[in-house]
Design a protein around this motif. Structure first.
Motif, PDB file in Angstrom:
ATOM      1  N   SER A  76       0.839  -1.194   0.000  1.00 37.00           N
ATOM      2  CA  SER A  76       0.000   0.000   0.000  1.00 37.00           C
ATOM      3  C   SER A  76       0.883   1.256   0.000  1.00 37.00           C
ATOM      4  CB  SER A  76      -0.941  -0.015   1.193  1.00 37.00           C
ATOM      5  OG  SER A  76      -0.286   0.434   2.328  1.00 37.00           O
ATOM      6  N   ARG A  77       0.496   2.250  -0.726  1.00 39.82           N
ATOM      7  CA  ARG A  77       1.176   3.546  -0.881  1.00 39.82           C
ATOM      8  C   ARG A  77       2.494   3.460  -1.659  1.00 39.82           C
ATOM      9  NH1 ARG A  77      -2.399   6.078  -1.251  1.00 39.82           N
ATOM     10  NH2 ARG A  77      -1.714   8.113  -0.557  1.00 39.82           N
ATOM     11  N   ALA A  78       2.729   2.375  -2.351  1.00 41.12           N
ATOM     12  CA  ALA A  78       3.994   2.231  -3.079  1.00 41.12           C
ATOM     13  C   ALA A  78       4.050   3.163  -4.282  1.00 41.12           C
ATOM     14  CB  ALA A  78       4.179   0.789  -3.525  1.00 41.12           C
ATOM     15  N   GLY A  79       2.877   3.569  -4.795  1.00 44.01           N
ATOM     16  CA  GLY A  79       2.864   4.472  -5.954  1.00 44.01           C
ATOM     17  C   GLY A  79       2.237   3.851  -7.195  1.00 44.01           C
ATOM     18  N   LYS A  80       1.381   2.862  -7.021  1.00 48.02           N
ATOM     19  CA  LYS A  80       0.784   2.150  -8.163  1.00 48.02           C
ATOM     20  C   LYS A  80      -0.116   3.051  -9.000  1.00 48.02           C
ATOM     21  CE  LYS A  80      -1.049  -0.831  -5.248  1.00 48.02           C
ATOM     22  NZ  LYS A  80      -0.386  -0.444  -4.005  1.00 48.02           N
ATOM     23  N   THR A  81      -1.020   3.762  -8.313  1.00 49.35           N
ATOM     24  CA  THR A  81      -1.988   4.581  -9.044  1.00 49.35           C
ATOM     25  C   THR A  81      -1.284   5.681  -9.834  1.00 49.35           C
ATOM     26  OG1 THR A  81      -3.631   4.101  -7.364  1.00 49.35           O
ATOM     27  CG2 THR A  81      -4.050   6.009  -8.759  1.00 49.35           C
ATOM     28  N   VAL A  82      -0.320   6.340  -9.215  1.00 50.70           N
ATOM     29  CA  VAL A  82       0.399   7.415  -9.892  1.00 50.70           C
ATOM     30  C   VAL A  82       1.187   6.835 -11.071  1.00 50.70           C
ATOM     31  CG1 VAL A  82       2.154   9.210  -9.633  1.00 50.70           C
ATOM     32  CG2 VAL A  82       0.510   8.813  -7.788  1.00 50.70           C
ATOM     33  N   TRP A 140      -2.440  14.582  -5.050  1.00 53.85           N
ATOM     34  CA  TRP A 140      -2.233  13.165  -5.325  1.00 53.85           C
ATOM     35  C   TRP A 140      -3.575  12.456  -5.360  1.00 53.85           C
ATOM     36  CZ3 TRP A 140       2.412  12.281  -7.058  1.00 53.85           C
ATOM     37  CH2 TRP A 140       3.484  13.071  -6.604  1.00 53.85           C
ATOM     38  N   SER A 143      -6.286   7.025  -2.286  1.00 52.07           N
ATOM     39  CA  SER A 143      -5.812   5.647  -2.125  1.00 52.07           C
ATOM     40  C   SER A 143      -6.845   4.675  -2.703  1.00 52.07           C
ATOM     41  CB  SER A 143      -5.614   5.403  -0.635  1.00 52.07           C
ATOM     42  OG  SER A 143      -5.269   4.087  -0.411  1.00 52.07           O
ATOM     43  N   THR A 144      -6.361   3.686  -3.439  1.00 44.57           N
ATOM     44  CA  THR A 144      -7.271   2.704  -4.039  1.00 44.57           C
ATOM     45  C   THR A 144      -6.807   1.343  -3.578  1.00 44.57           C
ATOM     46  OG1 THR A 144      -5.749   2.775  -5.883  1.00 44.57           O
ATOM     47  CG2 THR A 144      -7.844   3.891  -6.185  1.00 44.57           C
ATOM     48  N   ARG A 145      -7.701   0.506  -3.076  1.00 47.88           N
ATOM     49  CA  ARG A 145      -7.192  -0.703  -2.471  1.00 47.88           C
ATOM     50  C   ARG A 145      -7.829  -1.968  -3.037  1.00 47.88           C
ATOM     51  NH1 ARG A 145      -3.446  -1.325  -0.168  1.00 47.88           N
ATOM     52  NH2 ARG A 145      -3.982  -2.192   1.839  1.00 47.88           N
ATOM     53  N   LYS A 373       9.331   7.194  -6.389  1.00 44.88           N
ATOM     54  CA  LYS A 373       9.492   8.511  -5.750  1.00 44.88           C
ATOM     55  C   LYS A 373      10.945   8.969  -5.727  1.00 44.88           C
ATOM     56  CE  LYS A 373       5.737   6.827  -2.895  1.00 44.88           C
ATOM     57  NZ  LYS A 373       5.105   6.661  -1.607  1.00 44.88           N
ATOM     58  N   ASP A 375      12.254  11.175  -7.247  1.00 44.82           N
ATOM     59  CA  ASP A 375      12.394  12.634  -7.337  1.00 44.82           C
ATOM     60  C   ASP A 375      12.636  13.265  -5.961  1.00 44.82           C
ATOM     61  OD1 ASP A 375       9.809  11.816  -6.685  1.00 44.82           O
ATOM     62  OD2 ASP A 375       8.918  13.702  -7.346  1.00 44.82           O
ATOM     63  N   HIS A 376      12.621  12.463  -4.903  1.00 44.01           N
ATOM     64  CA  HIS A 376      13.014  12.979  -3.588  1.00 44.01           C
ATOM     65  C   HIS A 376      14.526  13.103  -3.462  1.00 44.01           C
ATOM     66  CE1 HIS A 376       8.907  11.771  -2.257  1.00 44.01           C
ATOM     67  NE2 HIS A 376       9.051  12.876  -1.564  1.00 44.01           N
ATOM     68  N   ALA A 414       7.299   8.319 -11.137  1.00 43.95           N
ATOM     69  CA  ALA A 414       6.238   8.302 -12.143  1.00 43.95           C
ATOM     70  C   ALA A 414       5.766   9.722 -12.403  1.00 43.95           C
ATOM     71  CB  ALA A 414       5.084   7.435 -11.671  1.00 43.95           C
ATOM     72  N   LEU A 415       5.746  10.537 -11.355  1.00 49.17           N
ATOM     73  CA  LEU A 415       5.393  11.941 -11.523  1.00 49.17           C
ATOM     74  C   LEU A 415       6.431  12.775 -10.794  1.00 49.17           C
ATOM     75  CD1 LEU A 415       2.775  13.578 -12.672  1.00 49.17           C
ATOM     76  CD2 LEU A 415       2.903  14.400 -10.328  1.00 49.17           C
TER      77      LEU A 415
END
Ligand SMILES: Nc1nc2c(ncn2[C@@H]2O[C@H](COP(=O)(O)OP(=O)(O)OP(=O)(O)O)[C@@H](O)[C@H]2O)c(=O)[nH]1
Ligand SMILES: [Mg+2]
Length: 508
Positions: A76-82, A140, A143-145, A373, A375-376, A414-415
């Motif tokens: 969860s929150r890994a960045g799939k949707t983005v 952003w 969250s989609t689960r 991510k 870009d951090h 991804a973004l």
């Protein structure tokens, strides 16, 4: 080293800085080519379904248009949707995809969305997610689960004489988004209720957030006659424990569907909990009924997911928020490593009889492990992040190959929400990134320096260190930057084109 971010002048972010050549190329590629494993015919019905299906696929692909099914997963929150949103947007508008050869040389003529082929899977809500990222005040996506799917079709005309002869082709990309947690359930297939209960109860002893459930479990007698209220109470309390465990960064949270029940909420397949086996088991007993429900969970929830979705995937992306785990500390990093090893087990069909016969020689052809991510970090640190990513999955890789799949590790964003900035500090220079904060202000930020050798992080993590010894890694919640895209340009990213080339380049 800890570094407080500095506030810099407010304003919109200028167009992305070009990345150095070496940073672009900072990815590792490996491949193995071993034959398949021995087949084990444990469940004939499953294997029949699978073979009928592959025949159908082969027939339709030979006569019609090829389909590449790309699985995108991650915890969860890994960045799939983005990732999916930006990948699709950048395949539709290909101006920022120079490393995808078929985009750069013009072979891809057009790309467009189509209704997906699976009627029972929700559509990936591309428009809403892209809307969030490109809004006047970008944010952003939610969250989609659950599982979702999108079909993007590419019209491809290869260059050169061959291309002119063959004419344009259509290739469908079916992109399937599913939670990485569901892969963790694969391990349940090898376990009986008795084994799973014993292991889980033992693991829970040392965890503070499990004490509530353990207290409830104390009051229930597994040998007693089933009382549905008891079963429900136990399941609810166990679910509560799973939620807290996940919130505190633990990844071993099975059964995965307890955390994301969807329309199974409250049904018997989700109404069980671990219990010690009584001396004598009888029909109608609480323990026996839980045992039966555990088996139903395996056959009615876990197996259908692997059969209907997982076994049909051709190419797989595993997204990993490695920076987030490093920031959270050694314990979270080690837990991530273990969860990765578990998840990757699903890509080695030989390890599990059910999977072996489900795949029947078919295999996931390519697996991309991407640290998200990126870009951090300033690009000078990207090779180090890639090396950490590679080391995180190496363990699993060295124990067995992925049944012949070609694998690669990369650092991507991804973004891209930041730009790079070098600041002077006490006569020294610091390579920072700058982005927009929640409050709309701009800030430059130095995350700390990742070590050259990944083992300087993974070693202490494995040994159970409480804190990083010689450094501290910060992460900052940047908002997506305000975008003013030129025609033909997708959203800014880092190495998404390289990721796409690895995943589908050979088929275009
Ligand atoms: N800076 C930056 N942040 C990102 C990027 N991708 C994702 N994020 C951050 O990570 C968060 C989670 O991204 P999602 O794409 O929603 O992750 P997910 O895996 O779909 O999450 P769930 O649906 O909750 O499982 C976002 O809200 C952002 O804060 C990226 O490329 N750059
Ligand atoms: Mg999501």
């Amino acid at each position: 080293m800890t570094w407080p971010y500095r506030e810099a002048a407010q304003g919109t972010i200028p167009a992305g800085l070009p990345l150095a050549k070496d940073a672009r190329d900072a990815y590792v590629q490996t491949g193995t080519n071993r034959g398949h494993k021995t087949l084990v015919f444990a469940d004939i019905a499953d294997s029949l379904t699978r073979s009928v299906e592959s025949v159908q696929n082969t027939v339709s692909e030979a006569f019609f248009e090829p389909v590449i099914r790309i699985g995108v997963t991650g915890l969860s929150r890994a960045g799939k949707t983005v990732f999916i949103t930006s990948l699709v947007a950048n395949l539709i508008d290909r101006g920022r995809m120079p490393q995808l050869v078929a985009a750069a040389n013009g072979s891809i003529r057009t790309a467009y969305l189509q209704p997906q082929p699976d009627d029972t899977v929700p559509r990936f809500d591309y428009e809403t997610h892209l809307g969030a990222l490109t809004a006047a005040k970008p944010h952003w996506p939610e969250s989609t689960r659950a599982i979702s799917e999108l079909r993007l079709s590419l019209r491809v005309q290869p260059n050169g004489i061959l291309g002119a002869l063959s004419g344009p082709r259509t290739i469908h990309l079916d992109i399937v988004d599913y939670p990485g947690e569901w892969l963790l359930d694969l391990a349940l297939l090898d376990k009986t209720y008795e084994q799973w209960s014993a292991e889980t109860l033992e693991r829970l002893q040392g965890r503070d957030m499990a004490q509530g459930f353990l207290a409830v479990a104390e009051t229930a007698d597994p040998a007693s006659k089933l009382d549905e209220t008891d079963a429900k109470r136990l399941a609810e309390s166990f679910t509560e424990y799973l939620h807290q465990a996940r919130e505190q960064g633990y990844s071993d949270c099975t059964p995965g569907r307890f955390l994301l029940p969807g329309d199974l909420a409250g049904s018997p397949v989700l109404t069980f909990a671990p219990m010690p086996k009584p001396d004598r088991t009888r029909r109608g007993q609480l323990w026996r009924e839980m045992d039966r429900r555990f088996e139903a969970y395996k056959s009615k929830v876990v197996k259908p997911f692997f059969r209907d979705h997982f076994a049909r995937i051709d190419r797989q992306v595993v997204l990993v928020d490695a920076l987030g785990a490093i920031h959270a500390g050694p314990k979270a990093t080690e837990d991530l490593r273990r969860a990765m090893a578990e998840i990757l087990g699903a890509f080695r069909p030989g390890r599990n009889a059910f999977l072996t016969q489900l795949f029947l020689g078919k295999r996931v052809e390519k697996i991309l492990f991407a640290a998200t991510k990126a870009d951090h970090l300033h690009h000078s640190q990207h090779p180090r992040l890639t090396a950490i990513m590679d080391a995180l999955v190496k363990d699993a890789r060295s124990r067995a190959d992925f049944s012949g799949a070609q694998t690669a590790a990369m650092s991507i964003a991804a973004l891209r929400a930041t730009v790079e900035q070098t600041l002077d500090h006490d006569g020294d220079t610091l390579d920072c990134v700058r982005g927009t904060l929640d409050n709309g202000k701009q800030a430059a930020f130095y995350p700390g320096e990742l070590p050259d050798d990944p083992n300087r992080l993974l070693g202490p993590a494995r040994e159970g260190a409480e804190k990083w010894l010689d450094a501290d890694y910060q992460i900052m919640a940047f908002q997506p930057a305000h975008l003013s895209l030129k025609p033909g340009e997708g959203p800014p990213h880092i190495r998404l084109d390289k990721a796409a080339e690895f995943l589908i380049g050979d088929r275009l």
